[in-house]
Design an enzyme around this catalytic site. Sequence first.
Site, mmCIF file in Angstrom:
data_model
loop_
_atom_site.group_PDB
_atom_site.id
_atom_site.type_symbol
_atom_site.label_atom_id
_atom_site.label_comp_id
_atom_site.label_asym_id
_atom_site.label_seq_id
_atom_site.Cartn_x
_atom_site.Cartn_y
_atom_site.Cartn_z
ATOM 1 N N GLU A 141 -2.604 0.605 2.335
ATOM 2 C CA GLU A 141 -3.050 1.901 1.325
ATOM 3 C C GLU A 141 -4.071 1.840 0.083
ATOM 4 O O GLU A 141 -3.454 0.328 -0.426
ATOM 5 C CB GLU A 141 -2.112 2.512 0.533
ATOM 6 C CG GLU A 141 -2.720 3.823 0.161
ATOM 7 C CD GLU A 141 -1.527 4.536 -1.068
ATOM 8 O OE1 GLU A 141 -2.150 5.815 -1.350
ATOM 9 O OE2 GLU A 141 -0.778 3.807 -1.567
ATOM 10 N N ASP A 176 -4.745 8.232 1.482
ATOM 11 C CA ASP A 176 -4.500 8.739 0.113
ATOM 12 C C ASP A 176 -5.952 9.633 -0.117
ATOM 13 O O ASP A 176 -6.754 9.250 -0.933
ATOM 14 C CB ASP A 176 -3.664 8.181 -0.718
ATOM 15 C CG ASP A 176 -3.214 8.791 -1.640
ATOM 16 O OD1 ASP A 176 -4.094 10.306 -2.367
ATOM 17 O OD2 ASP A 176 -2.187 9.071 -2.587
ATOM 18 N N GLN A 202 -1.511 11.533 2.304
ATOM 19 C CA GLN A 202 -0.837 11.373 1.432
ATOM 20 C C GLN A 202 -1.849 12.632 0.046
ATOM 21 O O GLN A 202 -3.227 12.349 0.570
ATOM 22 C CB GLN A 202 -0.672 10.509 0.370
ATOM 23 C CG GLN A 202 0.854 9.564 0.675
ATOM 24 C CD GLN A 202 1.429 8.502 -0.181
ATOM 25 O OE1 GLN A 202 0.326 7.584 -0.610
ATOM 26 N NE2 GLN A 202 1.870 8.588 -0.902
ATOM 27 N N GLU A 238 2.334 13.340 -2.976
ATOM 28 C CA GLU A 238 2.909 12.191 -4.287
ATOM 29 C C GLU A 238 1.739 12.760 -4.924
ATOM 30 O O GLU A 238 0.518 12.310 -5.622
ATOM 31 C CB GLU A 238 1.973 10.538 -3.750
ATOM 32 C CG GLU A 238 2.334 10.204 -4.672
ATOM 33 C CD GLU A 238 1.834 8.850 -4.088
ATOM 34 O OE1 GLU A 238 2.506 7.383 -4.723
ATOM 35 O OE2 GLU A 238 0.708 8.816 -3.757
#
Length: 263
Positions: A141, A176, A202, A238
């Site tokens: 990530e 993300d 995310q 998240e």
Amino acid sequence: MPRFAANLTLMFTEHAFLDRFAAAADAGFDAVEFLFPYEHPPEAIAERLARHGLTQALFNLPPGDFAAGERGIAAFPERFDELTAGVETGLRYAEATGVARLHLMAGLADPRDPRARDAYRRAVTWTAERLAERGLDLVLEPINARNMPGYFLGDFGAAAALIRELELPNLKLQFDLYHCQILHGDVTMRLRALMPLIGHVQTASVPDRHEPGTGEMNDAFLFAELDRLGYAGFVGCEYIPAAGTVEGLGWFAPYRAARGDAR
């Protein structure tokens, strides 16, 4: 329709950690993720998952001393033995929880440092190959410097290039939406370009990392784009609730209702 996983590190913090599983299930989630499980026995987490019919979507491999400010050790050559031991710990939790993917944090290191680059490449390769023996994916990530100053992996292009270069079938990108918007913008086009590499998604609003739909991005459009692109994985929530977890779940109601209608 996206399958949303409540992030129990940030959501439902009105409850003790092991009680957050019930709270997430009661709110309509059928999957969860969190940063780290290691303060609790793997059997305790497995029991909560089974009791509430939840799928474990993701968690992180041990990151070093997180409480002291460490954010992973993969980019540190002198800590390779510690990393491999941490992977074995993570695999015990993976077996107990049935999770299919684990995230490896890189650490606070200079991406221009050849030693850090070589160490990270070695750590990623070893970890992916070890996880492959258990049928698990490894995800990487990119994280923005505003939230995590000095993080080694801060570029989606660099992460994608490494994944393509290593050609390990179980090595994937953790995309993300929040970090991508802050790092690069143009989130939709990056989703389209990188979808073949993506193993987990995310979400959080930008700039304040609160509920989807409360910031500058059109989160509902991005969720629909994931459907258009054929993404079948989880979307980890998240985000930091602005004023109570349950009070902020209005954004989730149509997805919960649609999933209920589909059953």
